[in-house]
Design a protein around this motif. Structure first.
Motif, PDB file in Angstrom:
ATOM      1  N   ARG A  48     -23.130  -4.893  46.869  1.00  0.00           N
ATOM      2  CA  ARG A  48     -23.979  -4.385  45.958  1.00  0.00           C
ATOM      3  C   ARG A  48     -24.128  -3.632  45.498  1.00  0.00           C
ATOM      4  O   ARG A  48     -24.577  -3.965  43.966  1.00  0.00           O
ATOM      5  N   ARG A  49     -25.901  -3.657  45.710  1.00  0.00           N
ATOM      6  CA  ARG A  49     -26.504  -2.517  45.046  1.00  0.00           C
ATOM      7  C   ARG A  49     -25.566  -0.789  44.667  1.00  0.00           C
ATOM      8  O   ARG A  49     -25.461  -0.986  43.414  1.00  0.00           O
ATOM      9  N   LEU A  50     -24.808  -0.602  44.939  1.00  0.00           N
ATOM     10  CA  LEU A  50     -23.863   0.729  44.480  1.00  0.00           C
ATOM     11  C   LEU A  50     -23.270   0.134  43.383  1.00  0.00           C
ATOM     12  O   LEU A  50     -22.796   0.368  43.040  1.00  0.00           O
ATOM     13  N   SER A  51     -22.751  -1.472  43.658  1.00  0.00           N
ATOM     14  CA  SER A  51     -21.855  -1.886  42.668  1.00  0.00           C
ATOM     15  C   SER A  51     -22.527  -1.808  41.870  1.00  0.00           C
ATOM     16  O   SER A  51     -22.477  -1.792  40.044  1.00  0.00           O
ATOM     17  N   SER A  52     -23.842  -2.321  41.692  1.00  0.00           N
ATOM     18  CA  SER A  52     -24.419  -3.131  40.136  1.00  0.00           C
ATOM     19  C   SER A  52     -24.808  -1.016  39.831  1.00  0.00           C
ATOM     20  O   SER A  52     -24.504  -0.879  38.550  1.00  0.00           O
ATOM     21  N   ASP A  53     -24.948  -0.263  40.526  1.00  0.00           N
ATOM     22  CA  ASP A  53     -25.616   1.503  40.214  1.00  0.00           C
ATOM     23  C   ASP A  53     -24.415   1.607  39.702  1.00  0.00           C
ATOM     24  O   ASP A  53     -24.524   2.251  38.371  1.00  0.00           O
ATOM     25  N   LEU A  54     -22.862   1.217  40.106  1.00  0.00           N
ATOM     26  CA  LEU A  54     -21.719   1.420  39.361  1.00  0.00           C
ATOM     27  C   LEU A  54     -21.663   0.661  38.027  1.00  0.00           C
ATOM     28  O   LEU A  54     -21.479   1.668  36.562  1.00  0.00           O
ATOM     29  N   SER A  55     -21.487  -0.544  37.663  1.00  0.00           N
ATOM     30  CA  SER A  55     -21.274  -0.471  36.825  1.00  0.00           C
ATOM     31  C   SER A  55     -22.892  -1.048  35.526  1.00  0.00           C
ATOM     32  O   SER A  55     -22.702  -0.753  34.397  1.00  0.00           O
ATOM     33  N   LEU A  56     -23.738  -0.354  35.932  1.00  0.00           N
ATOM     34  CA  LEU A  56     -24.679   0.208  34.772  1.00  0.00           C
ATOM     35  C   LEU A  56     -24.468   1.533  35.051  1.00  0.00           C
ATOM     36  O   LEU A  56     -25.797   1.926  33.653  1.00  0.00           O
ATOM     37  N   ARG A  57     -24.033   2.276  35.376  1.00  0.00           N
ATOM     38  CA  ARG A  57     -23.333   3.691  35.355  1.00  0.00           C
ATOM     39  C   ARG A  57     -24.613   4.504  35.373  1.00  0.00           C
ATOM     40  O   ARG A  57     -24.801   5.758  35.271  1.00  0.00           O
ATOM     41  N   LEU A  59     -26.371   6.407  37.648  1.00  0.00           N
ATOM     42  CA  LEU A  59     -26.592   6.536  39.236  1.00  0.00           C
ATOM     43  C   LEU A  59     -28.050   7.542  39.295  1.00  0.00           C
ATOM     44  O   LEU A  59     -28.297   8.259  38.723  1.00  0.00           O
ATOM     45  N   SER A  60     -28.526   7.067  40.592  1.00  0.00           N
ATOM     46  CA  SER A  60     -30.188   8.045  41.169  1.00  0.00           C
ATOM     47  C   SER A  60     -29.623   8.697  42.137  1.00  0.00           C
ATOM     48  O   SER A  60     -29.247   7.950  43.927  1.00  0.00           O
ATOM     49  N   ASP A  61     -31.405   8.828  42.459  1.00  0.00           N
ATOM     50  CA  ASP A  61     -32.121   8.725  44.328  1.00  0.00           C
ATOM     51  C   ASP A  61     -31.645   7.720  44.762  1.00  0.00           C
ATOM     52  O   ASP A  61     -30.714   7.632  46.004  1.00  0.00           O
ATOM     53  N   ARG A  62     -32.172   6.875  44.302  1.00  0.00           N
ATOM     54  CA  ARG A  62     -32.274   5.177  44.967  1.00  0.00           C
ATOM     55  C   ARG A  62     -29.809   4.987  44.625  1.00  0.00           C
ATOM     56  O   ARG A  62     -30.285   4.397  46.324  1.00  0.00           O
ATOM     57  N   THR A  63     -28.651   5.216  44.416  1.00  0.00           N
ATOM     58  CA  THR A  63     -27.749   5.831  45.029  1.00  0.00           C
ATOM     59  C   THR A  63     -27.836   6.148  45.827  1.00  0.00           C
ATOM     60  O   THR A  63     -26.709   5.558  47.321  1.00  0.00           O
ATOM     61  N   LEU A  64     -27.986   7.592  46.467  1.00  0.00           N
ATOM     62  CA  LEU A  64     -28.409   8.359  47.653  1.00  0.00           C
ATOM     63  C   LEU A  64     -28.850   7.660  48.508  1.00  0.00           C
ATOM     64  O   LEU A  64     -28.306   7.219  50.447  1.00  0.00           O
ATOM     65  N   GLN A 343     -35.940   4.635  40.280  1.00  0.00           N
ATOM     66  CA  GLN A 343     -37.123   4.377  40.872  1.00  0.00           C
ATOM     67  C   GLN A 343     -36.033   4.027  42.060  1.00  0.00           C
ATOM     68  O   GLN A 343     -34.957   3.758  42.562  1.00  0.00           O
ATOM     69  N   ASP A 344     -36.410   4.606  43.288  1.00  0.00           N
ATOM     70  CA  ASP A 344     -36.255   4.257  44.862  1.00  0.00           C
ATOM     71  C   ASP A 344     -36.206   2.867  44.281  1.00  0.00           C
ATOM     72  O   ASP A 344     -37.052   2.528  44.953  1.00  0.00           O
ATOM     73  N   PRO A 345     -35.631   1.741  45.025  1.00  0.00           N
ATOM     74  CA  PRO A 345     -35.438   0.348  45.048  1.00  0.00           C
ATOM     75  C   PRO A 345     -36.591   0.158  45.903  1.00  0.00           C
ATOM     76  O   PRO A 345     -37.082  -0.899  45.991  1.00  0.00           O
ATOM     77  N   SER A 346     -36.371   0.765  46.672  1.00  0.00           N
ATOM     78  CA  SER A 346     -37.368  -0.033  48.776  1.00  0.00           C
ATOM     79  C   SER A 346     -38.748   0.266  48.239  1.00  0.00           C
ATOM     80  O   SER A 346     -39.545  -0.377  48.567  1.00  0.00           O
TER      81      SER A 346
END
Length: 502
Positions: A48-57, A59-64, A343-346
């Motif tokens: 879901r987090r990836l999906s969020s990154d995707l829909s927000l376009r 991509l960042s270190d947090r996606t990695l 920012q790194d989400p964690s």
DNA sequence: ATAGGGTTAAGT
DNA sequence: ACTTAACCCTAT
């Protein structure tokens, strides 16, 4: 009664639906989830987090990081090697995370960020990956990309070539492809499968009807939240829905039989857990995961439900990806999101964000040390995992302080206007930390002491050798996994200690 | 963000 | 009781 297992089902179901992110988050906090979280739910959260990154376009270190965590999760579930699409997505995102800094180069930044990123992502992160158990993520493409990035540092022609490429689109596509594959592999939400097995009618009544309307589901979830899911008890459902609620109870009983004959259910590749385990709910890990997810999906400021509801109507910031394999066609309308940080989400940011009253009740107010004024988390993931690597979903390690006063528990919004007040002692420079209850009814939570491992020490030593003393933030970002339990200040303090001994 | 002074608590 | 690693606070 709403048991942990059912709570997991519900959350998984919700996460796979196009409900508002804030709603999903609130539910994440409200539901009595089991601990440790079932791997399947963890994976759903990460997807879901990836999906969020995707829909927000975005991509960042947090996606990695999300991709790395997914790989780790799959691996611990027994998967041999990451799928090609996962490795491809990882490579593409890594490339994008680097090249975007090239594109963004501005007058005051003569490409420094790009060089930093190459160092951080490729020389440190990917190099670490190669040496670790997660080496499966290192594809030939990634190796080639690494060469190219390192070449780009010294060769302006390569940089220009990179800038000419649409690495962002490539990365978004790669993530999308992976997501589609992963969701297919996961199969439909568990709840849906169980429900399907029991009653078509019931399933429709949950809002998954053929009209695709989400409204009904939204209403139901809001009712659920409004009624506060407390002590594992769900008594907030309107009468009409109680039947459904007790239907859930029946479901739990039926789990064995239904799943026992789930041959027709889709294969559960990747994440091996076909069913959610039912484990005793210990607050800690659940809270960690909640933090990870909350900080990753929500906009920076989330104060309470009411505000969020307003936000929903007035300012629908999030365009939530349709999730469950609805396809890539909505790429064009996914507008860029101003509120999203890289920012790194964690890692939560600051005290104010920590001051969430929602989960206060879940905090382990440990008094084993006999100190009534301190709340202590027992967040040592090693404790749970034995010699295993630390938990994937480690609770925010950089949170340093947690405080509130009694009034703010009762009426959070009124007293949170100026939280920084409470940080300042009126008279002296420093507060009496040991008597937090007496003067201002403030609790201070101190992180549990964690001895530095030799790996951490060695990594720090090498990093300082390489990057110099004082670049603590950068050093931390070079080794996000190794230092995930340490703040920049920790690194600095540790170095000070290490220097004292020599 | 970092440096440096201060505090806490584990270990002896 | 004392030492010290780990952690916290805050001025810059």
């Amino acid at each position: 009664m709403l048991g942990p297992r059912i709570a997991s089902w519900i959350l998984e179901f919700v996460l796979r639906r196009p409900v508002e992110d804030w709603l999903a988050n609130e539910l994440l906090f409200a539901l009595p989830l089991p601990s440790p979280l079932p791997p399947r739910l963890k994976k759903t959260l990460l997807l879901r987090r990836l999906s969020s990154d995707l829909s927000l376009r975005s991509l960042s270190d947090r996606t990695l990081l999300s991709l790395e965590l997914i790989e780790e999760l799959d691996r611990s579930a027994g998967a041999d090697a990451p799928s090609d699409s996962l490795a491809a997505a990882y490579a593409a995102v890594a490339v994008e995370c680097t090249t975007r800094l090239l594109r963004r180069r501005s007058e005051d930044d003569r490409g420094g960020n790009f060089f930093d990123a190459v160092n951080r992502i490729w020389s440190c992160r990917v190099a670490d990956l190669e040496r670790s158990e997660a080496a499966g993520l290192v594809s030939a493409t990634l190796r080639e990309a690494r060469k190219e990035m390192e070449e780009a540092v010294v060769n302006p022609i390569v940089r220009v070539d990179l800038m000419g490429r649409d690495t962002k689109m490539a990365a978004l596509d790669a993530v999308r492809v992976y997501l589609e594959e992963a969701e297919k592999e996961m199969g439909p939400p568990y709840l849906e499968r169980v429900a399907e097995a029991i009653s078509e009618d019931w399933r429709r009544s949950l809002g998954t009807g053929s009209d695709g309307s989400v409204g009904e589901l939204d209403v139901m979830l809001r009712n659920l939240l409004a009624g506060r899911v407390e002590d594992g008890r769900c008594d907030g459902l309107p009468d009409g829905d109680r039947a459904k609620s007790s239907g859930l109870l029946e479901l739990e009983k039926l789990e064995g039989s239904v799943l026992g004959r789930s041959k027709d259910a889709p294969e559960q590749g990747g994440c091996s857990t076909d069913k959610f385990e039912c484990l005793p709910a210990a607050a800690t890990e659940v809270m960690k995961m909640k933090y990870v997810f909350r900080s990753s999906v929500l906009p920076a400021k989330i104060d309470n439900m009411k505000e969020n509801q307003n936000q929903m109507y007035l300012n629908p910031v999030f365009s939530v990806n349709d999730g469950a394999g609805k396809g890539p066609e909505n790429d064009h309308d996914a507008m860029s999101q101003p509120n999203l940080t890289d920012q790194d989400p964690s890692y939560l940011k600051h005290g104010e964000e920590n001051r969430e009253r929602t989960f206060l009740s879940s905090i382990d107010r440990g008094t084993k040390d006999g100190n009534p004024g301190t709340c202590s988390y027992t967040r040592d993931s090693m404790d749970h995992a034995g010699a295993q690597k630390p938990s994937l979903m480690d609770w925010n390690p950089t949170a340093r302080k947690f405080e509130w006063d009694e009034d703010s528990i009762l009426s959070p919004s009124e007293n949170s206007a100026n939280p920084s007040n409470k940080l300042q002692s009126p008279s002296s420079k420093r507060r009496k930390l040991s008597l937090p209850l007496e003067d201002n009814k403030t609790f201070i939570i101190r992180r549990r002491k964690r001895k530095w491992s030799s790996l951490e020490e060695e990594t720090l030593r090498k990093a300082v050798e390489r990057h110099g003393v004082g670049n603590w933030k950068f050093i931390k970002s070079c080794h996000p996994e190794i230092f995930k339990n340490r703040t920049e200040v920790d690194l600095k303090d540790k170095w000070r200690n290490m220097m004292r001994c020599v």
